[in-house]
Structure formats: C-alpha cells, structure tokens
Design an enzyme around this catalytic site. Structure first.
Site, PDB file in Angstrom:
ATOM      1  N   GLY A 226       0.836  -1.197   0.000  1.00  0.00           N
ATOM      2  CA  GLY A 226       0.000   0.000   0.000  1.00  0.00           C
ATOM      3  C   GLY A 226       0.874   1.251   0.000  1.00  0.00           C
ATOM      4  O   GLY A 226       0.362   2.369   0.033  1.00  0.00           O
ATOM      5  N   ASN A 227       2.200   1.056  -0.037  1.00  0.00           N
ATOM      6  CA  ASN A 227       3.127   2.184   0.062  1.00  0.00           C
ATOM      7  C   ASN A 227       3.587   2.578  -1.350  1.00  0.00           C
ATOM      8  O   ASN A 227       4.362   1.857  -1.979  1.00  0.00           O
ATOM      9  CB  ASN A 227       4.317   1.752   0.945  1.00  0.00           C
TER      10      ASN A 227
ATOM     11  N   LYS B 195       7.425   2.890  -1.949  1.00  0.00           N
ATOM     12  CA  LYS B 195       8.100   1.609  -2.156  1.00  0.00           C
ATOM     13  C   LYS B 195       7.885   1.132  -3.588  1.00  0.00           C
ATOM     14  O   LYS B 195       8.807   0.651  -4.239  1.00  0.00           O
ATOM     15  CB  LYS B 195       7.551   0.542  -1.196  1.00  0.00           C
TER      16      LYS B 195
ATOM     17  N   GLU C 169      -0.725  -8.085   8.143  1.00  0.00           N
ATOM     18  CA  GLU C 169       0.697  -7.967   8.472  1.00  0.00           C
ATOM     19  C   GLU C 169       0.871  -8.241   9.955  1.00  0.00           C
ATOM     20  O   GLU C 169       0.330  -7.528  10.787  1.00  0.00           O
ATOM     21  CB  GLU C 169       1.194  -6.563   8.108  1.00  0.00           C
TER      22      GLU C 169
ATOM     23  N   ASP D 285       9.194  -5.758   3.859  1.00  0.00           N
ATOM     24  CA  ASP D 285       9.068  -5.138   5.172  1.00  0.00           C
ATOM     25  C   ASP D 285      10.394  -4.486   5.525  1.00  0.00           C
ATOM     26  O   ASP D 285      11.463  -5.037   5.253  1.00  0.00           O
ATOM     27  CB  ASP D 285       8.680  -6.167   6.228  1.00  0.00           C
TER      28      ASP D 285
ATOM     29  N   LYS E  24      18.976   6.621  -4.933  1.00  0.00           N
ATOM     30  CA  LYS E  24      18.610   5.975  -3.667  1.00  0.00           C
ATOM     31  C   LYS E  24      18.656   4.449  -3.828  1.00  0.00           C
ATOM     32  O   LYS E  24      19.212   3.752  -2.967  1.00  0.00           O
ATOM     33  CB  LYS E  24      17.216   6.444  -3.203  1.00  0.00           C
TER      34      LYS E  24
ATOM     35  N   HIS F  89      18.799  -0.045   1.402  1.00  0.00           N
ATOM     36  CA  HIS F  89      18.410  -1.356   1.917  1.00  0.00           C
ATOM     37  C   HIS F  89      17.444  -2.070   0.970  1.00  0.00           C
ATOM     38  O   HIS F  89      17.626  -3.217   0.614  1.00  0.00           O
ATOM     39  CB  HIS F  89      17.776  -1.159   3.294  1.00  0.00           C
TER      40      HIS F  89
HETATM   41  P1  IMP Z   1       6.530  -1.270   6.652  1.00  0.00           P
HETATM   42  O1  IMP Z   1       7.656  -1.924   5.883  1.00  0.00           O
HETATM   43  O2  IMP Z   1       5.317  -1.097   5.817  1.00  0.00           O
HETATM   44  O3  IMP Z   1       6.299  -1.911   7.967  1.00  0.00           O
HETATM   45  O4  IMP Z   1       6.956   0.230   6.950  1.00  0.00           O
HETATM   46  C1  IMP Z   1       8.229   0.546   7.317  1.00  0.00           C
HETATM   47  C2  IMP Z   1       8.297   2.018   7.657  1.00  0.00           C
HETATM   48  O5  IMP Z   1       9.684   2.324   7.807  1.00  0.00           O
HETATM   49  C3  IMP Z   1       7.798   2.933   6.557  1.00  0.00           C
HETATM   50  O6  IMP Z   1       6.467   3.274   6.726  1.00  0.00           O
HETATM   51  C4  IMP Z   1       8.712   4.160   6.717  1.00  0.00           C
HETATM   52  O7  IMP Z   1       8.213   4.999   7.719  1.00  0.00           O
HETATM   53  C5  IMP Z   1      10.004   3.522   7.186  1.00  0.00           C
HETATM   54  N1  IMP Z   1      10.848   3.207   6.011  1.00  0.00           N
HETATM   55  C6  IMP Z   1      11.080   1.994   5.459  1.00  0.00           C
HETATM   56  N2  IMP Z   1      11.878   2.107   4.392  1.00  0.00           N
HETATM   57  C7  IMP Z   1      12.123   3.409   4.256  1.00  0.00           C
HETATM   58  C8  IMP Z   1      12.868   4.146   3.316  1.00  0.00           C
HETATM   59  O8  IMP Z   1      13.436   3.633   2.323  1.00  0.00           O
HETATM   60  N3  IMP Z   1      12.899   5.463   3.516  1.00  0.00           N
HETATM   61  C9  IMP Z   1      12.300   6.081   4.570  1.00  0.00           C
HETATM   62  N4  IMP Z   1      11.567   5.452   5.461  1.00  0.00           N
HETATM   63  C10 IMP Z   1      11.483   4.115   5.301  1.00  0.00           C
END
Ligand code: IMP
Length: 188
Positions: free
Chosen positions: A8-9, A12, A36, A65, A165, A170
């Site tokens: 949903g991001n 990403k 999740e 994740d 980036k 990562h």
């Molecule tokens: P999840 O993977 O959806 O649990 O979210 C991980 C959270 O970590 C994201 O919502 C961001 O707030 C932070 N995050 C993960 N990767 C990045 C990145 O590449 N840049 C900045 N924040 C990140």
C-alpha cells in the site's frame, strides 16, 4: 508470468518498479490488504506476509518489510517504524536525538516472495548511515529526509533521485538480490 508486488506504500512501489524496469522483470502493483503480523523480526513479518498475499492473489507475489534501527536508541523503532513515523514523525525522531552524539542508524529491508509451491523465501538488504540534525530534501518517503547513507556523498535519501537511492538503499539491495534469483527461477 506476471509478478505482483503487494504494497500500500506508493513510495516503495516507485522504487521497486524502477528496479524492475532495469532488470526486465514484468511487475504489477497489487494494493490488496494482507494481514501484516507484528513481530521483532523483519524476515518473520515478510515470510508470513508473502504467504498471506499468495493466498489472496493465487499468483506469484512478494511483499517487503523494512525499518530504521537507531544505535543510540538500541534499535528503536526497528520493526515498528511505520507506527513511529505515523505518530511522532521525523520531527519526533530528531527531538529524541537532540544532543545525542552517536547518530549511527541502519535501514533494513526484507523481501518475502511466495511462488506456486506456497513456500516463502526471503531476501535481505541493509544501508548503514547517520541520522541528520535537520530534515533535508523533498524526495522519497518516510524517514528519507533525516537519513544520510554512509556510502553516499553527504546527501539524505530525500535529496537523491529514485535511481541514486536504489543504488545505496536497503530496499535496492534486497530487491536486486531477489530479482537476480527470480530471473533464474521464475515460473512460466
Ligand atoms: P513497513 O515496511 O510497511 O512496515 O513500513 C516501514 C516504515 O519504515 C515505513 O512506513 C517508513 O516509515 C520507514 N521506512 C522503510 N523504508 C524506508 C525508506 O526507504 N525510507 C524512509 N523510510 C522508510
């Protein structure tokens, strides 16, 4: 065979689709909300997420994740990064880090893939760096404006293009490892 990235991001997806184009992987975006789990390990979260997503889509798919682990805060917020970003945000993190000399942090990413055999595989990547003393840049998402990768030239992730980036991040490393494996093993 089409490969789904379930997230949903949008930030990403933007990053991963630039990598897919470079590797010649045919990628589709699925926003299907999968369950999740909350856990201390990114790979446990990604593995269970990939199985959940496969059960819903019935097609090869992956989830990702990630989290930011700050040394002086003993790895906080780690797997709870999304919640911390949504609650206290970059300003809150900078406040927690006021006067702190050790600004080391690491971003970790774990891709969870599930193909037709239903057995999830994981691929990891990390980016070491520092928490800046102020927010810089308008690109990216999440903690990008306060993270300066060690491998870079002093700019935050938010001051870089998606390609710049991806080369250091990562997620770029985890997804690159996954795509290299996938191209050799994909199901037709
Ligand atoms: P999840 O993977 O959806 O649990 O979210 C991980 C959270 O970590 C994201 O919502 C961001 O707030 C932070 N995050 C993960 N990767 C990045 C990145 O590449 N840049 C900045 N924040 C990140």
């Amino acid at each position: 065979m089409v490969l789904f990235f379930v997230t949903g991001n949008e930030g990403k997806f933007r990053e991963v689709s630039a990598l897919a184009a470079r590797f010649g992987v045919e990628l589709r975006h699925s926003r299907t909300p999968y369950l999740e789990i909350q856990a201390d390990s990114l790979s446990d979260i990604a593995r269970v997420g990939a199985q959940q997503a496969f059960g819903l889509l019935k097609a090869p798919c992956f989830v990702e994740d990630s989290g930011l682990f700050i040394s002086s805060l003993r790895g906080f917020p780690g797997p709870y990064s999304k919640y911390v970003f949504l609650t206290i945000g970059n300003r809150g993190v900078l406040k927690l880090m006021e006067g702190v000399e050790d600004r080391r942090a690491v971003f970790r990413s774990c891709v969870g893939y599930c193909g037709r055999d239903g057995r999830p595989l994981t691929f990891e990547g990390k980016a070491e760096g520092r928490i800046s003393t102020e927010e810089r840049g308008r690109g990216g998402f999440g903690f990008d404006p306060i993270f300066v990768p060690d491998e870079g030239d002093g700019r935050t992730f938010a001051e870089m293009s998606v390609e710049e980036k991806n080369a250091l991040s990562h997620r770029g490393k985890a997804v690159e490892g996954f795509f290299r494996w996938y191209l050799l093993h994909k199901e037709e």
